[in-house]
Design a protein around this motif. Structure first.
Motif, PDB file in Angstrom:
ATOM      1  N   SER A  96      39.608  54.017  36.724  1.00 19.79           N
ATOM      2  CA  SER A  96      40.421  52.889  36.252  1.00 19.79           C
ATOM      3  C   SER A  96      39.657  51.607  36.581  1.00 19.79           C
ATOM      4  O   SER A  96      38.760  51.614  37.427  1.00 19.79           O
ATOM      5  N   PRO A  97      40.020  50.478  35.923  1.00 20.67           N
ATOM      6  CA  PRO A  97      39.336  49.209  36.230  1.00 20.67           C
ATOM      7  C   PRO A  97      39.371  48.905  37.731  1.00 20.67           C
ATOM      8  O   PRO A  97      38.389  48.438  38.303  1.00 20.67           O
ATOM      9  N   LYS A  98      40.485  49.197  38.375  1.00 18.77           N
ATOM     10  CA  LYS A  98      40.628  48.922  39.805  1.00 18.77           C
ATOM     11  C   LYS A  98      39.678  49.795  40.637  1.00 18.77           C
ATOM     12  O   LYS A  98      39.047  49.338  41.590  1.00 18.77           O
ATOM     13  N   GLU A  99      39.591  51.075  40.242  1.00 16.17           N
ATOM     14  CA  GLU A  99      38.679  51.979  40.964  1.00 16.17           C
ATOM     15  C   GLU A  99      37.222  51.546  40.782  1.00 16.17           C
ATOM     16  O   GLU A  99      36.422  51.623  41.712  1.00 16.17           O
ATOM     17  N   LYS A 100      36.898  51.107  39.576  1.00 19.02           N
ATOM     18  CA  LYS A 100      35.522  50.667  39.309  1.00 19.02           C
ATOM     19  C   LYS A 100      35.138  49.514  40.235  1.00 19.02           C
ATOM     20  O   LYS A 100      34.086  49.543  40.871  1.00 19.02           O
TER      21      LYS A 100
END
Ligand code: HEC
Length: 148
Positions: A96-100
């Motif tokens: 996810s964008p947050k994980e990236k």
């Protein structure tokens, strides 16, 4: 007595050679890959990441022939499995964008703390050894990428 211990060790070393590691490289399409996703914008950073990180943090591991020798192969496999579990650049688009952002920030931190690439690895893989300037360049790259 000493001779018996030595012989026992020798037998153990011989027997464990019958349990080689599999050279696992799960299939993953190029369009999921982190370096591929960057296009041709950051050639230097892309090359450094490929040379210094991809053997443990991607599904494109190059397994040297000595990984067939035990217990060395088990030791190396544990690093590959551990590395892929933490960050797998081959499955980048699955994050996810947050994980990236989290992974990119962690990449910056492990470089700053000299934790990555692992010492036992750079020792055997000279191209993965980053100079001070290269390390700084890569830190700046991850910092910029992680704050987008
Ligand atoms: C020889 C294998 C190997 C290489 C090469 C390697 N790593 Fe790792 N990496 C690991 C393992 C194993 C772990 C999990 C254990 C740990 O955190 O020490 C890990 C953990 C990490 C983590 C998570 C840290 C945390 O605190 O959870 C990041 C981020 C990371 N590596 C980035 C990199 C980057 C960036 C490179 C290249 C510059 C790199 N690694 C090169 C094996 C490797």
């Amino acid at each position: 007595m000493k001779k018996k211990i030595f012989l026992a060790l020798l037998v153990v070393l011989l027997v464990i050679q019958f349990f080689p590691i599999k050279h696992e490289n799960p299939d993953s399409p190029a369009e999921k890959d982190f370096i591929v996703s960057l296009g041709s914008e950051y050639p230097e950073a892309q090359k450094m990441i490929k040379d210094a990180c991809y053997d443990c943090h991607s599904n494109n591991t190059v397994y040297p022939s000595y990984t067939r020798v035990q217990p060395l192969g088990w030791f190396i496999r544990s690093h590959i499995r551990g590395g892929r579990m933490k960050v797998n650049f081959s499955n980048w688009s699955d994050y996810s964008p947050k994980e990236k952002i989290h992974h990119l920030q962690e990449c910056k931190e492990v470089l700053e703390e000299n934790r990555m690439p692992m010492k036992s690895y750079t020792w055997m893989h000279p191209p993965s050894k980053l100079s001070k300037e290269q390390k700084q360049q890569l830190i700046s790259f991850f910092e910029a990428a992680g704050s987008k």
